[in-house]
Write a protein that holds these residues in place. Structure first.
Motif, PDB file in Angstrom:
ATOM      1  N   UNK A 142       0.850  -1.187   0.000  1.00 36.65           N
ATOM      2  CA  UNK A 142       0.000   0.000   0.000  1.00 36.65           C
ATOM      3  C   UNK A 142       0.888   1.240   0.000  1.00 36.65           C
ATOM      4  N   UNK A 143       0.312   2.341  -0.376  1.00 36.13           N
ATOM      5  CA  UNK A 143       1.049   3.590  -0.347  1.00 36.13           C
ATOM      6  C   UNK A 143       0.663   4.351   0.916  1.00 36.13           C
ATOM      7  N   UNK A 144       1.495   5.338   1.255  1.00 36.38           N
ATOM      8  CA  UNK A 144       1.156   6.161   2.420  1.00 36.38           C
ATOM      9  C   UNK A 144       1.448   7.622   2.092  1.00 36.38           C
ATOM     10  N   UNK A 145       0.778   8.491   2.798  1.00 40.14           N
ATOM     11  CA  UNK A 145       0.958   9.925   2.597  1.00 40.14           C
ATOM     12  C   UNK A 145       1.809  10.459   3.741  1.00 40.14           C
ATOM     13  N   UNK A 149       0.995  17.070  -6.247  1.00 43.95           N
ATOM     14  CA  UNK A 149       1.925  18.129  -6.670  1.00 43.95           C
ATOM     15  C   UNK A 149       3.205  18.198  -5.844  1.00 43.95           C
ATOM     16  N   UNK A 150       3.211  17.590  -4.657  1.00 42.66           N
ATOM     17  CA  UNK A 150       4.415  17.688  -3.820  1.00 42.66           C
ATOM     18  C   UNK A 150       5.113  16.343  -3.640  1.00 42.66           C
ATOM     19  N   UNK A 151       4.652  15.338  -4.378  1.00 42.07           N
ATOM     20  CA  UNK A 151       5.371  14.066  -4.408  1.00 42.07           C
ATOM     21  C   UNK A 151       5.550  13.472  -3.000  1.00 42.07           C
ATOM     22  N   UNK A 152       4.444  13.386  -2.272  1.00 35.21           N
ATOM     23  CA  UNK A 152       4.547  12.945  -0.868  1.00 35.21           C
ATOM     24  C   UNK A 152       3.842  11.620  -0.624  1.00 35.21           C
ATOM     25  N   UNK A 153       3.744  10.753  -1.669  1.00 32.72           N
ATOM     26  CA  UNK A 153       3.041   9.476  -1.493  1.00 32.72           C
ATOM     27  C   UNK A 153       3.965   8.314  -1.857  1.00 32.72           C
ATOM     28  N   UNK A 154       4.852   7.939  -0.932  1.00 33.50           N
ATOM     29  CA  UNK A 154       5.742   6.801  -1.204  1.00 33.50           C
ATOM     30  C   UNK A 154       5.061   5.476  -0.878  1.00 33.50           C
ATOM     31  N   UNK A 155       5.724   4.393  -1.247  1.00 35.36           N
ATOM     32  CA  UNK A 155       5.254   3.068  -0.838  1.00 35.36           C
ATOM     33  C   UNK A 155       5.517   2.897   0.654  1.00 35.36           C
TER      34      UNK A 155
END
Ligand code: SF4
Ligand code: SF4
Length: 93
Positions: free
Chosen positions: A2-5, A55-61
């Protein structure tokens, strides 16, 4: 997986409507992802839609929740059965 913010989230709210599984919701301070509902968009799209639009690229695995492609597909199929998600119609002709 899953991804996380992360806490770099600026609460812009553009990711929530693009999630095909309704996995994203407004948390207490920032937006959050329900790992039971996130399939990394497997079953719907080739790429995670939230990652594409953030827009801020803050959703990694989320490295704490490893899942294989096959497990993600099983999760997707379960969500279909539960009526939590509906198949995405491909826009490619
Ligand atoms: S990767 Fe896909 S399923 Fe997971 S939260 Fe993002 S948009 Fe939703
Ligand atoms: S798109 Fe990114 S910055 Fe905007 S609400 Fe979602 S996670 Fe937060």
């Amino acid at each position: 997986m899953a991804l996380k913010i992360t806490d770099e989230c600026i609460n812009c709210d553009v990711c929530e409507p693009v999630c095909p599984n309704q996995a994203i919701y407004q948390g207490e301070e920032i937006f959050e992802i329900d790992p039971d509902l996130c399939t990394e968009c497997v079953g719907h799209y080739g790429e995670p839609q939230c990652v594409e639009i953030c827009p801020v690229d803050c959703i990694p695995k989320d490295e704490n929740k490893p899942e294989t492609e096959a497990e993600l597909m099983l999760k997707y199929e379960r969500l279909i059965e539960l009526g939590q998600t509906t198949p995405t119609q491909s826009t490619e002709s």
